[in-house]
Design a protein around this motif. Structure first.
Motif, short mmCIF file in Angstrom:
data_model
loop_
_atom_site.label_atom_id
_atom_site.label_comp_id
_atom_site.label_asym_id
_atom_site.label_seq_id
_atom_site.Cartn_x
_atom_site.Cartn_y
_atom_site.Cartn_z
N SER A 265 49.29 30.80 66.06
CA SER A 265 49.28 31.19 67.46
C SER A 265 47.94 30.81 68.09
N VAL A 266 47.98 30.37 69.34
CA VAL A 266 46.74 30.07 70.05
C VAL A 266 45.93 31.35 70.28
N GLU A 267 46.56 32.49 70.09
CA GLU A 267 45.87 33.78 70.25
C GLU A 267 45.28 34.28 68.93
N ASN A 268 45.33 33.43 67.90
CA ASN A 268 44.85 33.81 66.56
C ASN A 268 43.82 32.80 66.07
N ALA A 269 42.90 32.44 66.96
CA ALA A 269 41.90 31.42 66.64
C ALA A 269 41.06 31.80 65.43
N LEU A 270 40.66 30.78 64.68
CA LEU A 270 39.86 31.01 63.49
C LEU A 270 38.46 31.50 63.86
N THR A 271 37.95 32.38 63.01
CA THR A 271 36.57 32.85 63.13
C THR A 271 35.80 32.29 61.94
N GLU A 272 34.65 32.86 61.63
CA GLU A 272 33.95 32.47 60.41
C GLU A 272 34.74 32.97 59.20
N PRO A 273 34.67 32.27 58.08
CA PRO A 273 35.41 32.71 56.89
C PRO A 273 35.05 34.15 56.51
N PHE A 274 36.03 34.89 56.04
CA PHE A 274 35.80 36.27 55.63
C PHE A 274 35.28 36.38 54.21
N ALA A 275 35.47 35.32 53.39
CA ALA A 275 35.04 35.41 51.99
C ALA A 275 34.68 34.04 51.44
N ALA A 276 33.93 33.27 52.23
CA ALA A 276 33.44 31.97 51.79
C ALA A 276 32.16 31.66 52.55
N GLN A 277 31.33 30.80 51.97
CA GLN A 277 30.03 30.51 52.58
C GLN A 277 30.17 29.70 53.86
N ARG A 278 31.14 28.80 53.90
CA ARG A 278 31.31 27.96 55.09
C ARG A 278 32.78 27.58 55.23
N PRO A 279 33.21 27.22 56.43
CA PRO A 279 34.62 26.87 56.64
C PRO A 279 35.02 25.62 55.87
N ARG A 280 36.29 25.53 55.57
CA ARG A 280 36.83 24.31 54.96
C ARG A 280 36.90 23.21 56.02
N PRO A 281 37.08 21.96 55.58
CA PRO A 281 37.11 20.84 56.53
C PRO A 281 38.24 20.99 57.56
N GLU A 282 38.07 20.30 58.69
CA GLU A 282 39.02 20.36 59.79
C GLU A 282 40.42 19.96 59.37
N PHE A 283 40.56 19.01 58.45
CA PHE A 283 41.90 18.57 58.07
C PHE A 283 42.65 19.64 57.29
N LEU A 284 41.95 20.65 56.78
CA LEU A 284 42.60 21.76 56.10
C LEU A 284 42.80 22.96 57.01
N ALA A 285 41.95 23.08 58.02
CA ALA A 285 41.99 24.25 58.89
C ALA A 285 41.45 23.87 60.26
N ALA A 286 42.34 23.55 61.18
CA ALA A 286 41.93 23.06 62.49
C ALA A 286 41.22 24.15 63.29
N ARG A 287 40.04 23.83 63.78
CA ARG A 287 39.28 24.76 64.60
C ARG A 287 39.36 24.39 66.08
N GLN A 288 39.77 23.18 66.34
CA GLN A 288 40.01 22.79 67.73
C GLN A 288 41.45 23.16 68.07
N ILE A 289 41.60 24.12 68.94
CA ILE A 289 42.94 24.58 69.30
C ILE A 289 43.53 23.64 70.34
N ARG A 290 44.52 22.86 69.93
CA ARG A 290 45.22 21.97 70.83
C ARG A 290 46.70 22.34 70.79
N PRO A 291 47.16 23.15 71.76
CA PRO A 291 48.57 23.54 71.75
C PRO A 291 49.48 22.32 71.67
N VAL A 292 50.49 22.40 70.83
CA VAL A 292 51.39 21.27 70.65
C VAL A 292 52.04 20.92 71.98
N GLY A 293 51.91 19.68 72.40
CA GLY A 293 52.45 19.23 73.68
C GLY A 293 51.44 19.21 74.79
#
Length: 299
Positions: A265-293
């Motif tokens: 959901s666009v209303e469930n944007a990612l924050t900083e990881p809850f149990a990791a030192q840094r976020p995974r790469p963009e191809f695994l977890a998109a941080r740029q929210i681009r609604p489909v369409g």
């Protein structure tokens, strides 16, 4: 402002009791999409839904050729390519950016409206990949909840995401098809063990961290049972982000491949990881929210 309160602590130093889910599973109503009340109720109760003919037979030959092309054309140095220990391609991430045809699948009337209805909002692709499970040598995926990883390592705050696995080959009970524990999505199972640096480089081949121990899995299986997804090519399995699932290896001659789409959901944007030192790469977890369409990213 999006809260970063951790409702689902995991990757702990000692075992912890299961946590009841606080979010709904279904966010939309029958008027919001193609699923009727019975289908929505089933998804809410079971945590998954099978949708035949999500991709029509006229699409299948071209999609099969496209998967072969993408798998053959990928650069060995591309981190989006995950290989089996024997060197065979296991997964290719971001296929919707590598193939116009796969991008069209994301926007199909049998796909996108279902995602929007289940999540009750506009959606974007959190993660996408194609999975290959060749005959004789394809290895499985151990039992896990996707949300545990997405929460711990990507910073997904709430259970408001759903996956759509579209079969491009027939799924039999004997060629490594997905198994699910129906109803398990209503319970979060905290896992033990700190997240090591670059854990994704290993977990995408063999997941050992972020999975419940055998005693927990045994209790869950006894409580919920195990169902298996089978069906002809073109069938889609929709399942909630917190549903416990896994698959065995494929020792048959019959390969299994699928397009795997994760809608958030666009209303469930990612924050900083809850149990990791840094976020995974963009191809695994998109941080740029681009609604489909949409043509521009959301604010």
């Amino acid at each position: 402002m999006l809260s970063t309160l951790d409702h689902y602590p995991t990757r702990l130093d000692r075992p912890s009791a299961p946590i009841p889910r606080i979010e709904p599973t279904v966010w939309g109503e029958p008027v919001h999409g193609p699923l009727d009340q019975a289908a929505l109720n089933s998804f809410a109760e079971q945590g998954y839904l099978v949708r035949p003919q999500t991709v029509g037979e006229d699409w299948l030959p071209a999609l099969s050729r496209e998967l072969e092309r993408v798998g053959a054309d990928v650069d060995d140095a591309d981190p989006r390519v995950i290989r089996e220990p024997n060197g065979a391609v296991r997964s290719v991430f971001e296929p919707h950016l590598l193939s116009d045809l796969i991008a069209q699948v994301v926007a199909l009337d049998t796909v996108l409206p279902v995602a929007r209805q289940l999540l009750g909002s506009d959606v974007y692709i959190h993660q996408a990949r194609i999975n290959f499970m060749p005959g004789f040598t394809g290895t499985g995926f151990y039992w896990h909840s996707d949300f545990e990883t997405w929460h711990a390592e990507d910073g997904m705050p709430a259970m408001r995401a759903a996956s759509c696995s579209i079969a491009l080959t027939d799924n039999f009970s004997y060629n490594g098809s997905l198994m699910v524990m129906p109803g398990s999505h209503r319970t979060f199972y905290p896992c033990v063990g700190a997240t090591p640096e670059n854990n994704h480089s290993k977990s995408l081949v063999r997941q050992e961290l972020g999975v419940p121990d055998r005693a927990v899995l045994t209790a869950a299986a006894e409580r919920f049972g195990i169902n298996q997804f089978t069906g002809p090519a073109g069938t889609a399995l929709w399942f909630d982000c917190n549903l416990m699932h896994g698959s065995g290896s494929n020792i048959t001659p019959f390969p299994r491949s699928n397009i795997f789409l994760v809608f958030n959901s666009v209303e469930n944007a990612l924050t900083e990881p809850f149990a990791a030192q840094r976020p995974r790469p963009e191809f695994l977890a998109a941080r740029q929210i681009r609604p489909v369409g949409a043509s521009v990213p959301a604010d």
